[in-house]
Design an enzyme around this catalytic site. Sequence first.
Site, PDB file in Angstrom:
ATOM      1  N   ARG A 148      13.724  41.431  39.058  1.00 34.41           N
ATOM      2  CA  ARG A 148      12.410  40.981  38.551  1.00 34.41           C
ATOM      3  C   ARG A 148      11.307  41.856  39.142  1.00 34.41           C
ATOM      4  O   ARG A 148      11.405  42.287  40.282  1.00 34.41           O
ATOM      5  CB  ARG A 148      12.198  39.510  38.894  1.00 34.41           C
ATOM      6  CG  ARG A 148      13.086  38.597  38.071  1.00 34.41           C
ATOM      7  CD  ARG A 148      12.886  37.159  38.447  1.00 34.41           C
ATOM      8  NE  ARG A 148      14.078  36.588  39.040  1.00 34.41           N
ATOM      9  CZ  ARG A 148      14.081  35.560  39.864  1.00 34.41           C
ATOM     10  NH1 ARG A 148      12.946  34.975  40.206  1.00 34.41           N
ATOM     11  NH2 ARG A 148      15.203  35.092  40.349  1.00 34.41           N
TER      12      ARG A 148
ATOM     13  N   HIS B 130      11.336  27.999  44.949  1.00 33.40           N
ATOM     14  CA  HIS B 130      12.049  28.040  46.247  1.00 33.40           C
ATOM     15  C   HIS B 130      11.470  27.022  47.238  1.00 33.40           C
ATOM     16  O   HIS B 130      11.527  27.223  48.458  1.00 33.40           O
ATOM     17  CB  HIS B 130      11.945  29.442  46.909  1.00 33.40           C
ATOM     18  CG  HIS B 130      12.518  30.560  46.095  1.00 33.40           C
ATOM     19  ND1 HIS B 130      11.869  31.759  45.920  1.00 33.40           N
ATOM     20  CD2 HIS B 130      13.677  30.661  45.416  1.00 33.40           C
ATOM     21  CE1 HIS B 130      12.600  32.561  45.164  1.00 33.40           C
ATOM     22  NE2 HIS B 130      13.706  31.911  44.849  1.00 33.40           N
TER      23      HIS B 130
ATOM     24  N   GLY C 164      16.228  38.495  54.016  1.00 31.08           N
ATOM     25  CA  GLY C 164      15.486  38.090  55.216  1.00 31.08           C
ATOM     26  C   GLY C 164      16.398  37.760  56.391  1.00 31.08           C
ATOM     27  O   GLY C 164      16.084  38.050  57.552  1.00 31.08           O
TER      28      GLY C 164
ATOM     29  N   ASP D 270      21.095  45.156  44.391  1.00 31.54           N
ATOM     30  CA  ASP D 270      21.545  44.630  45.684  1.00 31.54           C
ATOM     31  C   ASP D 270      21.001  45.506  46.807  1.00 31.54           C
ATOM     32  O   ASP D 270      21.235  46.720  46.820  1.00 31.54           O
ATOM     33  CB  ASP D 270      23.089  44.639  45.682  1.00 31.54           C
ATOM     34  CG  ASP D 270      23.659  43.886  46.859  1.00 31.54           C
ATOM     35  OD1 ASP D 270      23.324  44.229  48.011  1.00 31.54           O
ATOM     36  OD2 ASP D 270      24.447  42.949  46.632  1.00 31.54           O
TER      37      ASP D 270
ATOM     38  N   GLU E 244      18.936  24.986  51.567  1.00 35.86           N
ATOM     39  CA  GLU E 244      18.301  24.167  50.530  1.00 35.86           C
ATOM     40  C   GLU E 244      19.135  22.922  50.228  1.00 35.86           C
ATOM     41  O   GLU E 244      18.595  21.851  49.980  1.00 35.86           O
ATOM     42  CB  GLU E 244      18.134  25.005  49.251  1.00 35.86           C
ATOM     43  CG  GLU E 244      17.120  26.116  49.426  1.00 35.86           C
ATOM     44  CD  GLU E 244      17.293  27.269  48.447  1.00 35.86           C
ATOM     45  OE1 GLU E 244      18.345  27.934  48.504  1.00 35.86           O
ATOM     46  OE2 GLU E 244      16.394  27.504  47.642  1.00 35.86           O
TER      47      GLU E 244
ATOM     48  N   ARG F 108      19.474  19.723  42.206  1.00 35.58           N
ATOM     49  CA  ARG F 108      18.390  20.698  42.281  1.00 35.58           C
ATOM     50  C   ARG F 108      17.798  20.849  40.876  1.00 35.58           C
ATOM     51  O   ARG F 108      18.495  21.195  39.932  1.00 35.58           O
ATOM     52  CB  ARG F 108      18.946  22.034  42.741  1.00 35.58           C
ATOM     53  CG  ARG F 108      17.857  23.045  42.863  1.00 35.58           C
ATOM     54  CD  ARG F 108      18.409  24.369  43.232  1.00 35.58           C
ATOM     55  NE  ARG F 108      17.310  25.232  43.613  1.00 35.58           N
ATOM     56  CZ  ARG F 108      17.467  26.384  44.205  1.00 35.58           C
ATOM     57  NH1 ARG F 108      18.657  26.794  44.518  1.00 35.58           N
ATOM     58  NH2 ARG F 108      16.428  27.109  44.501  1.00 35.58           N
TER      59      ARG F 108
ATOM     60  N   GLY G 138      19.119  35.948  51.675  1.00 36.90           N
ATOM     61  CA  GLY G 138      20.061  37.067  51.885  1.00 36.90           C
ATOM     62  C   GLY G 138      19.465  38.271  52.595  1.00 36.90           C
ATOM     63  O   GLY G 138      20.030  38.774  53.574  1.00 36.90           O
TER      64      GLY G 138
ATOM     65  N   ARG H 295      21.830  45.962  49.780  1.00 35.72           N
ATOM     66  CA  ARG H 295      22.810  46.713  50.586  1.00 35.72           C
ATOM     67  C   ARG H 295      23.076  48.082  49.961  1.00 35.72           C
ATOM     68  O   ARG H 295      23.140  49.092  50.665  1.00 35.72           O
ATOM     69  CB  ARG H 295      24.128  45.931  50.699  1.00 35.72           C
ATOM     70  CG  ARG H 295      24.037  44.805  51.694  1.00 35.72           C
ATOM     71  CD  ARG H 295      25.170  43.840  51.559  1.00 35.72           C
ATOM     72  NE  ARG H 295      25.055  43.086  50.304  1.00 35.72           N
ATOM     73  CZ  ARG H 295      25.654  41.927  50.072  1.00 35.72           C
ATOM     74  NH1 ARG H 295      26.425  41.404  50.976  1.00 35.72           N
ATOM     75  NH2 ARG H 295      25.488  41.304  48.936  1.00 35.72           N
TER      76      ARG H 295
ATOM     77  N   ASN I   8      23.911  21.914  41.965  1.00 35.73           N
ATOM     78  CA  ASN I   8      22.958  22.914  41.475  1.00 35.73           C
ATOM     79  C   ASN I   8      23.547  23.472  40.183  1.00 35.73           C
ATOM     80  O   ASN I   8      24.446  24.304  40.206  1.00 35.73           O
ATOM     81  CB  ASN I   8      22.793  24.012  42.538  1.00 35.73           C
ATOM     82  CG  ASN I   8      21.748  25.037  42.140  1.00 35.73           C
ATOM     83  OD1 ASN I   8      21.212  24.999  41.033  1.00 35.73           O
ATOM     84  ND2 ASN I   8      21.459  25.957  43.034  1.00 35.73           N
TER      85      ASN I   8
HETATM   86  P1  AMP Z   1      20.516  35.733  48.105  1.00 31.44           P
HETATM   87  O1  AMP Z   1      19.927  35.702  46.731  1.00 31.44           O
HETATM   88  O2  AMP Z   1      19.764  34.892  49.085  1.00 31.44           O
HETATM   89  O3  AMP Z   1      22.001  35.495  48.128  1.00 31.44           O
HETATM   90  O4  AMP Z   1      20.333  37.248  48.631  1.00 31.44           O
HETATM   91  C1  AMP Z   1      20.934  38.351  47.985  1.00 31.44           C
HETATM   92  C2  AMP Z   1      20.339  39.624  48.568  1.00 31.44           C
HETATM   93  O5  AMP Z   1      20.595  39.667  49.976  1.00 31.44           O
HETATM   94  C3  AMP Z   1      20.939  40.903  47.980  1.00 31.44           C
HETATM   95  O6  AMP Z   1      19.916  41.846  47.697  1.00 31.44           O
HETATM   96  C4  AMP Z   1      21.796  41.416  49.110  1.00 31.44           C
HETATM   97  O7  AMP Z   1      21.881  42.810  49.100  1.00 31.44           O
HETATM   98  C5  AMP Z   1      21.007  40.973  50.335  1.00 31.44           C
HETATM   99  N1  AMP Z   1      21.857  41.016  51.511  1.00 31.44           N
HETATM  100  C6  AMP Z   1      22.895  40.213  51.826  1.00 31.44           C
HETATM  101  N2  AMP Z   1      23.493  40.638  52.972  1.00 31.44           N
HETATM  102  C7  AMP Z   1      22.812  41.752  53.381  1.00 31.44           C
HETATM  103  C8  AMP Z   1      22.923  42.659  54.469  1.00 31.44           C
HETATM  104  N3  AMP Z   1      23.878  42.511  55.384  1.00 31.44           N
HETATM  105  N4  AMP Z   1      22.046  43.687  54.558  1.00 31.44           N
HETATM  106  C9  AMP Z   1      21.081  43.849  53.627  1.00 31.44           C
HETATM  107  N5  AMP Z   1      20.916  43.024  52.568  1.00 31.44           N
HETATM  108  C10 AMP Z   1      21.757  41.992  52.443  1.00 31.44           C
END
Ligand code: AMP
Length: 398
Positions: free
Chosen positions: A240, A179, A331, A281, A383, A90, A329, A283, A7
């Site tokens: 975004r 995606h 979901g 983020d 993926e 990818r 992340g 979190r 990727n």
């Molecule tokens: P991804 O792009 O799939 O890596 O997802 C990143 C997103 O997932 C970010 O907004 C992270 O804050 C969220 N994320 C990852 N772990 C957690 C968690 N334990 N609780 C809430 N959000 C999370």
Amino acid sequence: MKILVLNCGSSSLKYQLFDMTDESVLAKGLVERIGISGSRIKHSKGAESTVRETDIPDHTSAIKLVLELLQDAKLGALKSLGELGAVGHRIVHGGEKNDKSALIDASVIKDIEDCTYLAPLHNPANLMGVRAMQTALPGVPNVAAFDTAFHQTMPPKAYIYGIPYKYYENDRVRRYSFHGMSHAYVAARAAEILAKPASSLKIITCHMGNGSSVTAVDGGRSVDSSLGMGTTPGILMGTRCGDVDASVILYLMEKEADLKKVSDILHKESGLLGVSGVSSDLRDIEEAAAKGDERAKLAADILCTTVKKYIASYAAVMGGVDAIVFTAGIGENSDVTRREVTRGMEFMGVKLDDSKNDGLRGKEAIISADDSKVKVMVVPTNEELMIARDTRRLAEKS
Ligand code: AMP
């Protein structure tokens, strides 16, 4: 057969080496800051890993380094490069011509080049990886797995925008959405978990990460999806904007009088970050919201409400829904988000079981109540495995 999945971004390269006899990951890694000072590679095999900081001026040098590490006596997983059956890449945009993964030849390369105006940041970077691999291993087949391909089954009523039709006819301005490998993987996996044929199911897949999209999958085929010609529409993302009225964009263009600045606002300064002012983020947003930060709470509320709207509208489009699947992340990990998205949807047969949802992170599970008409599920995305499977199939055929 051993398959390498790549990727490639403009300054990064992620890779995973699969053994397709049992679909296990033998080694993986990430090359960062290609062509920038401070470049490095992080490589791991099982629990062991190494980080090497070294000059990596371009993708060709990055791939040379990856291939060396894959043959390393301690951290490698190949005795020789002859063991490598094929390489899967990818590729973000395949346009209308590519409705499935393809063995890369001169005409596929031309297709990817022709779609560069639709994915100006991604397709050229993806192609750098293809070319570097063709140079490094001339005899090994390369396969393109397109992020857009799965959505090519959308009907025109889902992909044509309400603007003069000539922009579709002349410039292929339309919804493509992205995606695709993730939506395809989790929809197929959900059908397996439910022990029902994919062809009999109406599934709504919610890929919620830093980039996000919701897809309506009817009988295993994408029939609508929330990203568009580009990657800003749909639900609020890390930076975004999600769905905004065209007037807002026109207003920003007039106010800022700078196309690049408006593009940066919509792609890099909006979404969770733009609304909350806290972070992109989730979190950090959840932490700030729990401490009473009103804008963090608002950002999380917008995110959940928009996903809820897409779920309800896609159920209406498909004439029902059997399963809602959360992935990526957010979901996979945010029980709060899954609870808020599904709250108040009992009227359409969605009933979450809090005891199954609370605290669940990164694991496959059915989190709806036993008597919920619609199954709510968490399915971690993969993926890379989807790309590896397509690559194997096409390489064996070739
Ligand atoms: P991804 O792009 O799939 O890596 O997802 C990143 C997103 O997932 C970010 O907004 C992270 O804050 C969220 N994320 C990852 N772990 C957690 C968690 N334990 N609780 C809430 N959000 C999370």
